[in-house]
Write a protein that holds these residues in place. Structure first.
Motif, PDB file in Angstrom:
ATOM      1  N   GLU A  93      25.003  15.080  35.257  1.00 62.85           N
ATOM      2  CA  GLU A  93      25.919  14.982  36.390  1.00 62.85           C
ATOM      3  C   GLU A  93      26.831  16.200  36.460  1.00 62.85           C
ATOM      4  O   GLU A  93      27.097  16.734  37.550  1.00 62.85           O
ATOM      5  CB  GLU A  93      26.763  13.707  36.282  1.00 62.85           C
ATOM      6  N   PRO A  95      31.486  18.831  32.552  1.00 61.96           N
ATOM      7  CA  PRO A  95      30.846  18.165  31.402  1.00 61.96           C
ATOM      8  C   PRO A  95      29.398  18.643  31.244  1.00 61.96           C
ATOM      9  O   PRO A  95      28.699  18.869  32.237  1.00 61.96           O
ATOM     10  CB  PRO A  95      30.902  16.683  31.780  1.00 61.96           C
ATOM     11  N   ARG A  96      28.962  18.780  30.015  1.00 59.85           N
ATOM     12  CA  ARG A  96      27.584  19.212  29.752  1.00 59.85           C
ATOM     13  C   ARG A  96      26.648  18.005  29.794  1.00 59.85           C
ATOM     14  O   ARG A  96      26.001  17.643  28.810  1.00 59.85           O
ATOM     15  CB  ARG A  96      27.512  19.940  28.418  1.00 59.85           C
ATOM     16  N   THR A  97      26.623  17.395  30.952  1.00 59.84           N
ATOM     17  CA  THR A  97      25.769  16.244  31.237  1.00 59.84           C
ATOM     18  C   THR A  97      24.968  16.578  32.493  1.00 59.84           C
ATOM     19  O   THR A  97      25.309  17.515  33.231  1.00 59.84           O
ATOM     20  CB  THR A  97      26.609  14.991  31.495  1.00 59.84           C
TER      21      THR A  97
END
Length: 310
Positions: A183, A179-181
């Motif tokens: 985290e 995910p592009r987060t």
């Protein structure tokens, strides 16, 4: 009492419209009369991947250490998207849409200018090693010595690069999906570090995770930014024209760039010395920091051929 940070605050240099972020190892950790040394960062990642312990080992050998983010990485300027979707496509196409390899060398010179350094020792790893080779060709008067680590020849482009790369590892990197987060960036960075680790030494996942948690690096997941960096084409002379003292280090267990690439670089640069690092992968683990700093010190002193102490 609060411990001061080991690195100075971020500063920016300018190369035309491109802003380059850099910082320095805190002056308190530098020797009295240090020699300038610039760390040239690898593909896609931010300068914060450089181990502070390695920088301190270099400082203990008499160097003032600075590091910077390549364009399209870290806090430096990110360019608009181009047609290449990932590093493999950029290598095969042999055509850079965004900028040239010469532009990337000029970014480093802009950093030297901002630091007030007339010249510096260069220490580049992975793509940073190829960039450092090109800096020594394009701006020889600004380079004192060159240390190229885990790098392909800087004058190799297009499909010719692939002979030096382990394609299975490159394909695994290209398939990375997180995910592009913040985290997701941390987990992707840990996975990258684990993939490129040195099999002869313990992998310190905790330290890697702490570093990435403190400063998540979106570049690990930015395939288009990586493609622009690796797709930047070199139009200058061959590396056989490099005339500065040169040291080539390469892990014998590098899972990404074959050790034969380092041997080729050393064979083609007049007077260069090749130093194999047994058990080392595509990183520089803590147990070899002292040895590496020792080799760089001897290179700067013109004693690169001397054996290191036991």
């Amino acid at each position: 009492m609060t411990t001061p940070p080991p690195w100075t605050a971020t500063t920016w240099a300018s190369n035309g419209p491109v802003r380059i972020a850099f910082d320095q190892l805190a002056p308190a950790e530098a020797p009295a009369a240090p020699e300038p040394l610039l760390l040239v960062t690898g593909l896609g990642v931010s300068r914060r991947w450089w181990p502070t312990g390695l920088a301190r080992a270099l400082a203990a050998q008499g160097f003032a250490v600075a590091r910077y983010d390549q364009r399209d990485a870290g806090e430096s300027t990110h360019l608009p998207p181009t047609s290449a979707s990932g590093p493999i496509a950029a290598i095969v196409r042999r055509r850079g849409d965004a900028y040239t390899a010469e532009d990337m060398t000029d970014d480093a010179i802009a950093v030297l200018d901002a630091l007030g350094w007339e010249s510096a020792h260069l220490f580049g790893q992975s793509l940073g090693g190829a960039v450092a080779q090109r800096i020594a060709l394009r701006h020889p008067g600004r380079v004192r010595t060159l240390t190229s680590v885990s790098a392909v020849p800087g004058d190799t482009g297009g499909p010719g690069t692939l002979r030096h790369i382990r394609l299975r590892t490159l394909a695994r990197l290209a398939r990375t999906r997180y995910p592009r987060t913040p985290e997701g960036q941390v987990e992707a960075g840990v996975a990258l570090a684990r993939l490129l680790r040195s099999p002869g030494y313990p992998f310190d996942e905790r330290a890697t995770r702490e570093m990435l948690t403190a400063a998540p690096d979106a570049g690990v997941l930015d395939a288009r930014g990586q493609s622009r960096q690796i797709g930047a084409q070199w139009h200058g002379p061959p590396i056989s024209r490099i005339a500065v003292p040169t040291l080539v280090l390469h892990g014998l267990d590098d899972p990404l760039v074959k050790p034969s690439a380092g041997r080729t670089v050393a064979a083609r640069i007049p007077g260069a010395r090749f130093v194999p690092l047994p058990g080392v992968g595509h990183d520089l683990p803590e147990p070899v920091w002292g040895e590496v700093a020792h080799h760089v010190r001897h290179l700067a002193d013109g004693r690169a051929g001397e054996p290191r102490p036991a």
